[in-house]
Design an enzyme around this catalytic site. Structure first.
Site, PDB file in Angstrom:
ATOM      1  N   GLU A   1      58.547  -0.298  42.754  1.00 30.73           N
ATOM      2  CA  GLU A   1      57.575   0.504  43.498  1.00 30.73           C
ATOM      3  C   GLU A   1      56.634  -0.373  44.330  1.00 30.73           C
ATOM      4  O   GLU A   1      55.422  -0.193  44.327  1.00 30.73           O
ATOM      5  CB  GLU A   1      56.778   1.389  42.537  1.00 30.73           C
ATOM      6  CG  GLU A   1      57.672   2.375  41.794  1.00 30.73           C
ATOM      7  CD  GLU A   1      56.909   3.355  40.913  1.00 30.73           C
ATOM      8  OE1 GLU A   1      55.838   3.001  40.403  1.00 30.73           O
ATOM      9  OE2 GLU A   1      57.412   4.481  40.729  1.00 30.73           O
TER      10      GLU A   1
ATOM     11  N   ASP B   1      61.458   8.843  34.326  1.00 33.32           N
ATOM     12  CA  ASP B   1      60.027   8.531  34.336  1.00 33.32           C
ATOM     13  C   ASP B   1      59.168   9.444  33.474  1.00 33.32           C
ATOM     14  O   ASP B   1      58.500  10.325  34.002  1.00 33.32           O
ATOM     15  CB  ASP B   1      59.518   8.598  35.781  1.00 33.32           C
ATOM     16  CG  ASP B   1      58.263   7.775  35.964  1.00 33.32           C
ATOM     17  OD1 ASP B   1      57.727   7.317  34.953  1.00 33.32           O
ATOM     18  OD2 ASP B   1      57.841   7.601  37.121  1.00 33.32           O
TER      19      ASP B   1
ATOM     20  N   GLU C   1      50.621  12.305  32.190  1.00 33.67           N
ATOM     21  CA  GLU C   1      50.871  12.361  33.631  1.00 33.67           C
ATOM     22  C   GLU C   1      51.756  13.549  34.000  1.00 33.67           C
ATOM     23  O   GLU C   1      51.503  14.244  34.983  1.00 33.67           O
ATOM     24  CB  GLU C   1      51.538  11.051  34.084  1.00 33.67           C
ATOM     25  CG  GLU C   1      51.944  11.066  35.547  1.00 33.67           C
ATOM     26  CD  GLU C   1      52.565   9.754  36.019  1.00 33.67           C
ATOM     27  OE1 GLU C   1      52.725   8.836  35.189  1.00 33.67           O
ATOM     28  OE2 GLU C   1      52.888   9.659  37.210  1.00 33.67           O
TER      29      GLU C   1
HETATM   30  C1  BDP Z   1      55.004   6.306  37.256  1.00 31.18           C
HETATM   31  C2  BDP Z   1      53.582   6.518  37.660  1.00 31.18           C
HETATM   32  C3  BDP Z   1      53.014   5.349  38.404  1.00 31.18           C
HETATM   33  C4  BDP Z   1      53.245   4.080  37.605  1.00 31.18           C
HETATM   34  C5  BDP Z   1      54.717   3.936  37.313  1.00 31.18           C
HETATM   35  C6  BDP Z   1      54.996   2.739  36.393  1.00 31.18           C
HETATM   36  O1  BDP Z   1      53.513   7.671  38.476  1.00 31.18           O
HETATM   37  O2  BDP Z   1      51.647   5.573  38.601  1.00 31.18           O
HETATM   38  O3  BDP Z   1      52.774   2.970  38.302  1.00 31.18           O
HETATM   39  O4  BDP Z   1      55.173   5.063  36.619  1.00 31.18           O
HETATM   40  O5  BDP Z   1      55.246   2.972  35.228  1.00 31.18           O
HETATM   41  O6  BDP Z   1      55.334   7.296  36.324  1.00 31.18           O
HETATM   42  O7  BDP Z   1      54.978   1.608  36.832  1.00 31.18           O
END
Ligand code: BDP
Length: 711
Positions: free
Chosen positions: A302, A376, A404
């Site tokens: 990401e 996720d 979340e």
């Molecule tokens: C996702 C979240 C994000 C996190 C990412 C992670 O939306 O904010 O940075 O995981 O785990 O679920 O790195």
């Protein structure tokens, strides 16, 4: 006049007993029904005797004094002699001098609690190899009293099954918390290192009470500033505060720090200057924090920098850092949460594809940190196929405690059921019984290094966790990190009496409500294996219509694949074949429609709207019924909770009642949005007898939300 005064006083007393702001968490120590627990214990608990003193032992004694004063409503104090009814704290090394022999577990943090005779006096003995083991034992003893369990035949031997039990805070340096729904970060960086807030101590104490022994202070989306000398001093102040509670501090390492802080032209892990930079940085940290735990790294994920920016792989990156921390016994937790926009493959497959070939290539002090599922932290996901697939690498599971994807701070979700489902999931890596829990504990492949991570749900809200019931998830994570074989029900049986001062029948209805709460959310958000259909970016509320974003795998349509013919992600051989990443027993089970558990149906299969479910319903009707059932179940929770008025603390009751009302609205919103949206493909009616949504799809699609927390 006198009478009014008395009434006023009584009201005050009553108010103070019945206005619980939640700050005390599960460590309330309100008076218990003593006749019940002490009826067979003939020696009254009289005093506390400790063979040795230390900061940690003082904490243990203090905890006992406070705990017993609250629970038993009498002062039980430290005394220089052993008396009948003493609680005796004994470190193993002191046994010979006092001619006492007890079998304490080999594990440094293990302990025993038992009734025994010392100097002809009946006592309760809490013993361990270490001070922290004694503190853990003390918390367990108090937990027994809080549950009003008998104490006349104690014979408890406990030791943690996982070595490193770690909270991951996604706290930013400006005190916002990524995916945090309980206020701002606990860490007041501005006043650190000079000012130690009471809250830091209370945080450490709460963690120690459930055996958590590590904390990553800041966000995996890392900021290299935390590694500057000025900030290391702040981190040290926290580390010093947490140390007597047995908690080590860890930090995220931003991979590009050598460029950002060291002004080097590169962060290539094989570059000698980069290697030297990290060695020096690590030495600098350990000079200040000798028991620093190590680093967590989110790399090439990401948008985060990582070794692949220089044509190197994850092992090259992890090992470079591992070598830097190894002389200090530090560890590296390298995250496997990776998926790339450039790879035109099912996102669910990408972590496995990248990491499995690296099995055996990591240094001994590296753990690969794997999310519980391959996408996720969804309300329900099958376990991540990497578990069991890297026998030569210690893998640690990462669970998300913060909600979340499960309703943030307005939804009541007891997540222990989700955690349990994951930890007990059988990978079949080495035949039956090769569970995710066992792999995380290092027990399947005999790794002595083991760890588990939970993304914290803690903030500076007065009750720590936003939703009062979210405290149970912090508690449950700690208990499962200690013993991954505990059941969610056992944990609820502990937490409820520790948290509520109420009768058995009320405890039972609270438990029922908690035990079903996560499934309820699955029903009204993502039933039958649907996933990742939430609101864009902030993830608040439904968003099955999300499409046309910079990356396909950030949209909802990518995951549900709904069209006029059907719905679901085909991950069998006719589709992405992600199912083949599982061991054959599991792969076969998921791939075959007859054996695939229906809760994962649309995770693995794209099916026609008239596909027949086990209930006899066609898929469309089944989906709709799940959505409606979910909303109804929230109503059920409301009824249960309403009936508890007067039986639980008034402040808790008011707060949870209001939150459940919001949750019901949100459940209906999820239900209506998803049903209307999917109906635009299925072109089938909502089954007879179910109420029609109050708005049309356009309305739900038009809803916009600003300033959603945690985003
Ligand atoms: C996702 C979240 C994000 C996190 C990412 C992670 O939306 O904010 O940075 O995981 O785990 O679920 O790195």
């Amino acid at each position: 006049m006198k009478a009014t005064k008395l009434i006023f006083l009584l009201t005050l007393l009553n108010l103070s007993a019945f206005a619980d702001n939640g700050y005390r968490l599960w460590l309330k120590y309100d008076a218990i029904n003593q006749t019940k627990i002490l009826e067979n214990y003939r020696e009254e608990i009289s005093s506390i005797y400790s063979f040795k003193s230390s900061e940690t032992i003082s904490i243990a004694i203090n905890e006992l004094e406070n705990g017993l004063e609250g629970l038993l409503q009498k002062k039980v104090q430290s005394d220089p002699t052993i008396k009948p009814g003493s609680i005796v704290l004994l470190k193993e090394e002191d046994q010979p001098t006092h001619k006492i022999t007890v079998d304490v577990p080999d594990h440094e943090h293990g302990y025993i609690i038992k009734n025994t005779i010392i100097d002809q006096k009946p006592v309760i003995l809490i013993s361990s190899k270490s001070d922290i083991g004694i503190l853990y034992g003390v918390f367990n003893f108090l937990r027994i009293l809080q549950q009003e369990l008998p104490i006349e035949n104690l014979s408890i031997t406990e030791e943690p099954k996982i070595e490193n039990r770690i909270l991951n805070h996604w706290d930013n340096l400006d005190r916002t918390v990524e995916r945090g729904y309980a206020g701002f970060s606990l860490w007041n960086w501005q006043t650190l290192p000079g000012h130690i807030e009471q809250r830091y101590i209370d945080y450490a104490r709460a963690n120690a009470s459930i055996g958590i022994n590590g904390t990553v202070l800041t966000n995996v989306n890392a900021n290299s500033t935390i590694l500057t000398p000025e900030w290391i001093k702040k981190v040290k102040a926290l580390a010093d505060t947490f140390r007597p509670y047995g908690i080590k501090v860890y930090l995220p390492a931003r991979f590009s720090s050598p460029i950002e802080l060291g002004k080097l032209p590169t962060a290539d892990p094989l570059d000698p200057q980069v290697i030297e930079w990290w060695e020096k940085k690590v030495a600098e940290i350990y000079k200040v924090i000798p028991d620093f735990g190590g680093f967590i790294v989110k790399a090439n994920s990401e948008g985060q920098p990582g070794p692949q920016d220089y044509g190197r792989n994850h092992a090259d990156g992890a090992n470079m850092l591992a070598k830097a921390v190894a002389p200090f016994n530090g560890i590296i937790m390298w995250r496997a949460f990776v998926y790339s926009n450039e790879v035109p493959d099912d996102r669910a497959k990408q972590a496995y594809n990248e990491f499995k070939p690296l099995d055996g290539k990591f240094d001994k002090n590296v753990l690969v940190q794997v999310k519980n599922g391959a996408i996720d932290f969804q309300p329900r996901e099958p376990f991540h196929p990497l578990f069991g697939a890297m026998p030569n690498t210690p893998l640690m599971v990462e669970l998300q405690i913060t909600q979340e994807y499960l309703g943030m701070s307005t939804n009541l979700a007891y997540l222990a059921t989700l955690f349990e489902e994951n930890l007990k999931a059988d990978t079949y890596a080495k035949g039956k019984g090769s569970t995710v829990g066992k792999i995380t504990a290092g027990k399947l492949d005999n790794h002595s290094l083991s760890a588990i991570a939970g993304v914290a749900n803690i903030g500076n809200d007065i009750n720590w966790t936003g939703h009062p019931f979210a405290q149970s998830n912090w508690y449950a994570f700690g208990r499962l990190a200690w013993d991954y074989e505990l059941s969610s029900e056992e944990i609820a049986d502990e937490w409820i009496p520790m948290t509520f001062n109420t009768d058995k029948a009320s405890e039972d209805s609270i438990k029922n409500m908690m035990m079903g709460s996560r499934e309820t959310i699955v029903n009204y958000m993502t039933p039958l294996g649907l996933h990742h259909i939430m609101g864009w970016s902030h993830h608040y509320g439904p968003g099955p219509w999300i499409k046309d974003k910079p990356r396909a795998d950030w949209t909802s349509v990518y995951y549900h694949q709904a069209d006029n013919k059907g719905i679901g992600f085909d991950r069998t051989a006719t589709g992405s074949n992600a199912v083949a990443q599982y061991f054959p027993e599991v792969a076969r089970q998921f791939a075959n429609l007859d054996t695939c558990p229906e809760e994962y149906l649309l995770w693995f299969h794209h099916l026609p709207w008239d596909y027949k479910l086990k209930s006899g319903d066609i898929l469309w009707d089944g989906i709709v019924k799940h959505y409606y059932l979910g909303a109804e179940q929230v109503k059920g929770m409301q009824n249960t909770w309403n009936a508890l008025e007067g039986k639980v603390d008034a402040e808790w009751h008011r707060s949870v009642k209001q939150l459940l009302a919001i949750q019901y609205e949100e459940a209906v919103w999820w239900r209506n949005s998803c049903v209307l949206y999917f109906q635009s493909f299925s072109n089938r009616p909502i089954p007879a007898g179910l109420p029609k949504p109050d708005h049309d799809l356009e309305y739900y699609e038009s809803l916009e939300f600003k300033y959603v927390p945690g985003n």
